[in-house]
Structures are given as C-alpha cells and as structure tokens.
Scaffold this motif. Structure first.
Motif, PDB file in Angstrom:
ATOM      1  N   SER A 123       0.829  -1.208   0.000  1.00 32.83           N
ATOM      2  CA  SER A 123       0.000   0.000   0.000  1.00 32.83           C
ATOM      3  C   SER A 123       0.859   1.251   0.000  1.00 32.83           C
ATOM      4  O   SER A 123       1.986   1.265   0.504  1.00 32.83           O
ATOM      5  CB  SER A 123      -0.897   0.008   1.242  1.00 32.83           C
ATOM      6  OG  SER A 123      -1.469   1.281   1.464  1.00 32.83           O
ATOM      7  N   ALA A 124       0.304   2.327  -0.534  1.00 33.26           N
ATOM      8  CA  ALA A 124       0.937   3.631  -0.393  1.00 33.26           C
ATOM      9  C   ALA A 124       0.972   4.024   1.079  1.00 33.26           C
ATOM     10  O   ALA A 124       0.144   3.577   1.880  1.00 33.26           O
ATOM     11  CB  ALA A 124       0.173   4.677  -1.203  1.00 33.26           C
ATOM     12  N   VAL A 125       1.910   4.877   1.442  1.00 34.39           N
ATOM     13  CA  VAL A 125       1.972   5.437   2.794  1.00 34.39           C
ATOM     14  C   VAL A 125       1.020   6.618   2.903  1.00 34.39           C
ATOM     15  O   VAL A 125       0.300   6.773   3.894  1.00 34.39           O
ATOM     16  CB  VAL A 125       3.408   5.899   3.145  1.00 34.39           C
ATOM     17  CG1 VAL A 125       3.451   6.487   4.558  1.00 34.39           C
ATOM     18  CG2 VAL A 125       4.395   4.756   3.015  1.00 34.39           C
ATOM     19  N   SER A 141      -4.327  -2.351   6.294  1.00 31.55           N
ATOM     20  CA  SER A 141      -3.501  -3.481   6.711  1.00 31.55           C
ATOM     21  C   SER A 141      -4.331  -4.745   6.877  1.00 31.55           C
ATOM     22  O   SER A 141      -3.856  -5.854   6.613  1.00 31.55           O
ATOM     23  CB  SER A 141      -2.780  -3.151   8.023  1.00 31.55           C
ATOM     24  OG  SER A 141      -2.015  -4.243   8.465  1.00 31.55           O
ATOM     25  N   ASN A 142      -5.579  -4.576   7.295  1.00 32.90           N
ATOM     26  CA  ASN A 142      -6.458  -5.732   7.497  1.00 32.90           C
ATOM     27  C   ASN A 142      -6.838  -6.429   6.201  1.00 32.90           C
ATOM     28  O   ASN A 142      -7.398  -7.523   6.230  1.00 32.90           O
ATOM     29  CB  ASN A 142      -7.729  -5.291   8.239  1.00 32.90           C
ATOM     30  CG  ASN A 142      -7.440  -4.842   9.659  1.00 32.90           C
ATOM     31  OD1 ASN A 142      -6.490  -5.317  10.284  1.00 32.90           O
ATOM     32  ND2 ASN A 142      -8.252  -3.924  10.177  1.00 32.90           N
ATOM     33  N   ARG A 143      -6.548  -5.796   5.070  1.00 35.15           N
ATOM     34  CA  ARG A 143      -6.831  -6.414   3.768  1.00 35.15           C
ATOM     35  C   ARG A 143      -5.692  -7.321   3.310  1.00 35.15           C
ATOM     36  O   ARG A 143      -5.751  -7.894   2.234  1.00 35.15           O
ATOM     37  CB  ARG A 143      -7.085  -5.345   2.709  1.00 35.15           C
ATOM     38  CG  ARG A 143      -8.409  -4.617   2.844  1.00 35.15           C
ATOM     39  CD  ARG A 143      -9.607  -5.556   2.728  1.00 35.15           C
ATOM     40  NE  ARG A 143     -10.773  -4.935   2.170  1.00 35.15           N
ATOM     41  CZ  ARG A 143     -11.660  -4.199   2.830  1.00 35.15           C
ATOM     42  NH1 ARG A 143     -11.481  -3.978   4.123  1.00 35.15           N
ATOM     43  NH2 ARG A 143     -12.717  -3.695   2.219  1.00 35.15           N
ATOM     44  N   GLY A 144      -4.618  -7.403   4.097  1.00 31.17           N
ATOM     45  CA  GLY A 144      -3.554  -8.343   3.771  1.00 31.17           C
ATOM     46  C   GLY A 144      -2.350  -7.760   3.075  1.00 31.17           C
ATOM     47  O   GLY A 144      -1.539  -8.510   2.526  1.00 31.17           O
ATOM     48  N   ILE A 145      -2.195  -6.447   3.087  1.00 35.56           N
ATOM     49  CA  ILE A 145      -0.986  -5.874   2.492  1.00 35.56           C
ATOM     50  C   ILE A 145       0.221  -6.250   3.350  1.00 35.56           C
ATOM     51  O   ILE A 145       0.098  -6.541   4.540  1.00 35.56           O
ATOM     52  CB  ILE A 145      -1.095  -4.345   2.312  1.00 35.56           C
ATOM     53  CG1 ILE A 145      -1.311  -3.637   3.652  1.00 35.56           C
ATOM     54  CG2 ILE A 145      -2.207  -3.992   1.360  1.00 35.56           C
ATOM     55  CD1 ILE A 145      -0.072  -3.062   4.250  1.00 35.56           C
ATOM     56  N   VAL A 146       1.407  -6.246   2.752  1.00 34.20           N
ATOM     57  CA  VAL A 146       2.599  -6.711   3.478  1.00 34.20           C
ATOM     58  C   VAL A 146       3.550  -5.583   3.847  1.00 34.20           C
ATOM     59  O   VAL A 146       4.481  -5.779   4.624  1.00 34.20           O
ATOM     60  CB  VAL A 146       3.355  -7.780   2.670  1.00 34.20           C
ATOM     61  CG1 VAL A 146       2.480  -9.019   2.484  1.00 34.20           C
ATOM     62  CG2 VAL A 146       3.832  -7.238   1.321  1.00 34.20           C
TER      63      VAL A 146
END
Length: 429
Positions: A123-125, A141-146
C-alpha cells in the motif's frame, strides 16, 4: 495430486544436496536422501538439475490499474513465472494508486482469478502518494498488504514519516522508503562522476541517496520501527546501513540485480534501457554493494521491474523515463553475479527466497522444507537462453540484456504444488 520429484540437486536455506521430494495438498510433505516408494500421480526426474524455491521479488511494478499499455496483471504475473519468480510484491504507483482497501481487494481478487504467481500488495503510505496525508494504515492493513511505500516518491515530511512509523510499529508492517533527496537529483540522469562528465550527461550526486538513508535510519532508531531501504546504489548508503545494524536499529535493505551487473560506464551506448533510478553505480559503489551482499548488510535482491512501451523508451536518453524491465532476467543474473563476484549461489538464492519471506512475513514460502508450500523452480545451469523480444513475456522489452545470451534455462515452475511451466512450456497456453 501427489507428485514426486526425484534426483533434485537442491539449493535452499534448509535443504541442500541431492534429494527426493514429495508434494501433496499444495505442500512439501517429505524430503529424503533415499529413494521414496509409493503411488504418485506424477513423477518428475530432475536428472540432478538445480531445484530452488520459487523466487520472491519484492519490488515489482505491474502498472495495473491505469497503465496497462505498459503491463497488466496477467502479463506481469506470467512474466514473473517465466523468470522463475513465484511471488511478487507489487508497488502502488498505479492510477489510481493503491491507497485504499478496495484497490487492494481489486488486486487480490484479480490475481486469484488469474491463478499465476502469488501477489503481495504494497500500500501507499500517503494518499495518492502525494506526501500530504496518511492512508488509513490500520484499515488497509487488514486487507492483507505486506508493507507500505510511496514507491518513487520518498516520504519527505519527517513528521508524517514519524506518525506512519508509530502506526506500522503497532501493526508490524515495514515502510519501504525510496531514498532520494529530489532537490539534489532533479537535474541528473546518471551517477555523478567521471563518466557523467565524459559522456556529457548531467549527474546525480551520491549524497542525494545517502542523506535520505541517514535520515531514515535515525527515524527507525528513534521509533524502533522497521524501515526497509529500497534499491541501494552507493557505498555511503551501504556504510550507513552496516553501521546501523551493529546498533540493532530495525533497518533492512535491498539492491537490484542490474546495479550488481552494470555501472555508469555501461551507458557508453546511451541506451535508454540503462536509464534507471537510482542511477547505475560507479565501479567503487558497485564493489561496495557486492561487499554488502557478502557480509549481510544488504538483505535481499529485487528486480525493480519497471516495464515501459517501446515508444516511451525510444527517445533521447536524457528524455526517456527511468526504469528497467527485470523480472524475467533476475534469476539468470544471480548466476552471473555468483560467477563474476565469487559469491556462493546458495547465498544469492537466500536473498531472493528465504530472507524476503522472513522480512515481509509472507508465511511458509521461500524455502524447501517439509510443511512449506511447494513453490519450486527446476533450473538447468548448463543451458543458456537468448534474451529477445519474443522470449520475454512482459510487455516491457526495455532491458539492457536484450540480444544477450544468459545462463540458466528454466525447466519447471511450480506454485503451491501446481505446475505452471514444464519442459520450458507454459501450462496456461
């Protein structure tokens, strides 16, 4: 489906040597030095060729959504498999950029439908990668980004980065920062030094990178939150990170295979396929990068795959966009780097398998070990392949290797126990 791979010359973090390996229910269920008896749906005789974990490339631009004329999810993930890469970390410099949960869902659902290489979203910051307002970091974050990254835009505002690091410390996701002081680099096209003067091309001073690296290390020290430094290219940066690691500051780093094989001298042909950001290193910088690989200062190797159309790259060097299409040449480059710089091949394999899996908490991938997902690549080290437009699956043909013969021919690629390439043929055709 129960598969036996026999007589495999295995190289991985946990398993090395001639092995027989059983794969069932997506995973490696048995590894043995001796012959394995039983009933199998498929038996693959590796004939003592090299078997490695599928590569994990954590810096890839797939251009989807928004720039599909350069690449799309399907061509990019197929290109990854063609290069022996079974997992990719996808950068968010798309249009719209990956800065909300719905676009993460878009990538995840589309990649699941394609069922090619594994995709890990980054994800972008900040919203729209503009460096002004943080994304909803906990929600996304809950969508699974690392990880989080504004990719080619460094998070320049130190207060904003401080707030972001405080959040990522709680959710245990690293920030990948592009280390560049753009006020220092904006006029340059290659690394500042002898060859920038010799070729008459404006140069980028090495402090444009190292100043930002130093700042980020201090931010990581202060917050005790993990920063990952993207694509190192200078000796000063390597020295800073080496010193930080002696103080247990939570910083990791990467280098691209292109920066380990090409230098600023290589620009002699003024090929736009060698124009990249950060610019190719001087020979002294490159030797420092190699030393950083050898002593563990640099944690992982990536491709920084950046495909462009022919039209975009078919302009004067100084006007061409920055970027090299690299996901398909990463594995062969590791063989060259091993030979050119006398680095054990197994150490390089760890840099594209075991360590990225651990740094980004990707689960049971990146190793050949019982219980791990069967992401595997069978490689013939004795054979070569010609890099030409028709042998590259990516839409991006902007590689400095075009026309070159590279070592290492891929015989098989497996993702979660499913064969995607066998005998050099793609199973999706």
């Amino acid at each position: 489906m129960k598969i036996l791979i026999k007589n495999a010359n295995t190289t991985s973090h946990s398993t090395n040597g001639i092995k027989n390996i059983v794969i069932e229910n997506e995973r490696i269920s048995q590894i043995s030095d001796t012959e394995i008896e039983g009933n199998f749906n498929l038996v693959i005789d590796a004939k003592f060729k090299k078997l490695i974990p599928g590569l994990i490339d954590m810096h890839v631009h797939l251009r989807d959504p928004g720039f599909e004329e350069r690449e799309n999810l399907e061509t990019g993930l197929k290109a990854a498999l063609n290069g022996g890469v079974t997992s990719v970390g996808v950068m968010p410099n798309t249009d719209p950029c990956i800065d909300n949960p719905y676009l993460v869902d878009y990538l995840n659902l589309k990649s699941e439908k394609l069922n090619l290489a594994k995709l890990f979203s980054i994800s972008a910051v900040t919203k729209k990668r503009e460096g002004k307002e943080l994304v909803e970091m906990e929600k996304i974050s809950n969508r699974g980004i690392v990880a989080f990254s504004d990719d080619g835009n460094p998070v320049e505002d130190p207060y904003l980065l401080l707030r972001a690091l405080e959040i990522t410390k709680k959710i245990k996701k690293p920030i990948i920062n592009h280390c560049e002081v753009k006020e220092l680099s904006k006029l340059g096209c290659i690394r500042e030094g002898f060859y920038s003067n010799y070729y008459g091309i404006s140069g980028v001073p090495d402090v444009a990178e190292s100043i930002m690296v130093a700042r980020d290390i201090e931010m990581a020290r202060y917050t005790q939150s993990h920063i990952h430094i993207a694509h190192l290219s200078t000796k000063s940066s390597v020295d800073l990170i080496r010193n930080a690691k002696t103080k247990n500051i939570p910083v990791t780093s990467e280098v691209t295979h292109n920066h380990l094989l090409f230098t600023d001298k290589s620009i002699s042909d003024f090929s736009s396929s060698k124009k990249v950001n950060p610019p190719l290193p001087t020979i002294d910088d490159q030797l420092a990068l190699i030393e950083g690989i050898k002593d563990g200062t640099i944690d992982i190797i990536v491709s920084d795959h950046a495909p462009y159309t022919k039209e975009e790259k078919s302009v004067d060097f100084t006007k061409a966009p920055y970027g090299i299409s690299g996901v398909e040449t990463l594995l062969s480059s590791l063989i060259l780097i091993s030979k050119n710089h006398e680095i054990d091949f197994s150490r390089l394999i760890d840099k594209v398998t075991y360590f990225p899996a651990k740094i980004f908490d990707l689960g049971l991938i990146g190793d050949i070990k019982e219980g791990y997902l069967a992401d595997l690549v069978l490689l013939d080290l004795e054979k070569e392949w010609l890099v030409e437009e028709k042998s590259l699956v990516s839409k991006g043909k902007n590689t400095p290797f075009l026309g070159s013969t590279l070592p290492g021919k891929i015989e098989m690629v497996m993702v979660s126990g499913v064969i995607k390439i066998i005998g050099g043929r793609f199973t999706w055709n």
